[in-house]
Design an enzyme around this catalytic site. Sequence first.
Site, mmCIF file in Angstrom:
data_model
loop_
_atom_site.group_PDB
_atom_site.id
_atom_site.type_symbol
_atom_site.label_atom_id
_atom_site.label_comp_id
_atom_site.label_asym_id
_atom_site.label_seq_id
_atom_site.Cartn_x
_atom_site.Cartn_y
_atom_site.Cartn_z
ATOM 1 N N LYS A 60 -47.382 73.375 -8.960
ATOM 2 C CA LYS A 60 -46.405 73.783 -7.629
ATOM 3 C C LYS A 60 -45.917 73.039 -7.052
ATOM 4 O O LYS A 60 -44.896 72.558 -6.431
ATOM 5 C CB LYS A 60 -46.863 75.264 -7.767
ATOM 6 C CG LYS A 60 -46.807 76.368 -9.242
ATOM 7 C CD LYS A 60 -47.376 77.820 -8.376
ATOM 8 C CE LYS A 60 -46.952 78.043 -10.350
ATOM 9 N NZ LYS A 60 -47.937 79.394 -9.590
ATOM 10 N N GLN A 104 -51.266 82.637 -5.216
ATOM 11 C CA GLN A 104 -51.759 82.719 -6.533
ATOM 12 C C GLN A 104 -52.585 83.708 -7.209
ATOM 13 O O GLN A 104 -53.852 83.846 -6.415
ATOM 14 C CB GLN A 104 -52.394 80.907 -6.985
ATOM 15 C CG GLN A 104 -52.038 81.018 -8.334
ATOM 16 C CD GLN A 104 -51.022 80.130 -8.844
ATOM 17 O OE1 GLN A 104 -50.033 79.611 -8.413
ATOM 18 N NE2 GLN A 104 -51.650 81.012 -10.376
ATOM 19 N N ASP A 127 -42.372 85.045 -5.758
ATOM 20 C CA ASP A 127 -42.686 85.566 -7.463
ATOM 21 C C ASP A 127 -41.723 85.995 -7.507
ATOM 22 O O ASP A 127 -41.998 87.103 -9.045
ATOM 23 C CB ASP A 127 -44.133 85.327 -6.614
ATOM 24 C CG ASP A 127 -45.118 84.450 -7.407
ATOM 25 O OD1 ASP A 127 -44.411 84.276 -7.813
ATOM 26 O OD2 ASP A 127 -46.107 84.394 -6.860
HETATM 27 N N1 GUN Z 1 -50.695 83.545 -11.785
HETATM 28 C C1 GUN Z 1 -50.557 83.122 -13.211
HETATM 29 N N2 GUN Z 1 -48.867 82.947 -13.220
HETATM 30 C C2 GUN Z 1 -48.888 82.641 -12.045
HETATM 31 C C3 GUN Z 1 -47.412 83.346 -10.942
HETATM 32 O O1 GUN Z 1 -45.879 83.273 -11.741
HETATM 33 N N3 GUN Z 1 -47.799 83.478 -9.889
HETATM 34 C C4 GUN Z 1 -48.321 83.774 -9.254
HETATM 35 N N4 GUN Z 1 -48.283 83.697 -7.912
HETATM 36 N N5 GUN Z 1 -49.397 83.766 -9.830
HETATM 37 C C5 GUN Z 1 -49.837 83.124 -11.133
#
Ligand code: GUN
Length: 305
Positions: A60, A104, A127
């Site tokens: 990311k 995350q 998100d």
């Molecule tokens: N963990 C797995 N996928 C995601 C996501 O799309 N966003 C976040 N914040 N954590 C994750």
Amino acid sequence: MNAESQIETRLIDGKAYAARLTAETKAEVAALHERHGVAPGLAVVLVGNNPASEVYVRSKIAHTEAVGMRSVSHLLPGSTGQEELLALVGRLNADPAVHGILVQLPLPTGIDAAAVTAAIAPAKDVDGLGPMNVGLTTLGVAAGPGEGLAGLVPCTPLGCLLLLRAELGTLRGLHAVVVGKSNLMGRPMAQLLLQEECTVTVCHGSTPDVGALARLADILVVATGQTGLVRRGWIKPGATVIDVGITRVTTPEGRTRLVGDVVFEEAMGRAGRLTPVPGGVGPMTIACLLRNTLTAARRALEPGR
Ligand code: GUN
């Protein structure tokens, strides 16, 4: 050769779709920078050292910088407490250079993920997992990237929706079966498909005979993390299958590779369209995260536009 084996399965090239969306985002980031002298800023917060999360977060950060956005990362030890994490979210909420915040998941045990997600300012919740954006998505106010006052839509289901729209055009009247009811994927996916005028069935761990329901699907979206779950007999001939699962497995030769929830070889020749793993949904998740961050920055910098 019988009729079934004549189906030519079209692989959905998520990598190519994501590359196009990301190129558009990059151009719009540059234009926004030219108008305001500001690059959109995305703060990524990781607590602890879950190896899969570390890989995702690194990716990311790299993609954020590659489109000309500013990446702010907070990599915190697993011993970090909830109050400390909430205090960091509060500082990021107040920082005008930060337009998007992503914490995350999963968070270490002892931290209430729902409380942390809810603490992120809705305008920075790229998100789309906080209660305000979930509410807007559920109300059908979230229509897609960059549209009006719509909520920010969770990145993975948004990516799946964009692939489905691009491949199938209108989804109206199709029967969509979503397997999995997570907050990150299954629930918002079902809401987005409902908004597209699909008939939506959601299956989960307590659903008896998921296969019988899956077989009715024109669109089958699977997000369980159970490798090998979807066999040939679960797929209606010609259906569009979106495989959101992504699990690293070790091969008999001792190498590792990524696999989805669908038995790929069995879906080939049966599904009409299929997302591969890797190279299907995965790249769209990051492309949509960048899109949501651009949307958040644009709304902050150009509130009237
Ligand atoms: N963990 C797995 N996928 C995601 C996501 O799309 N966003 C976040 N914040 N954590 C994750």
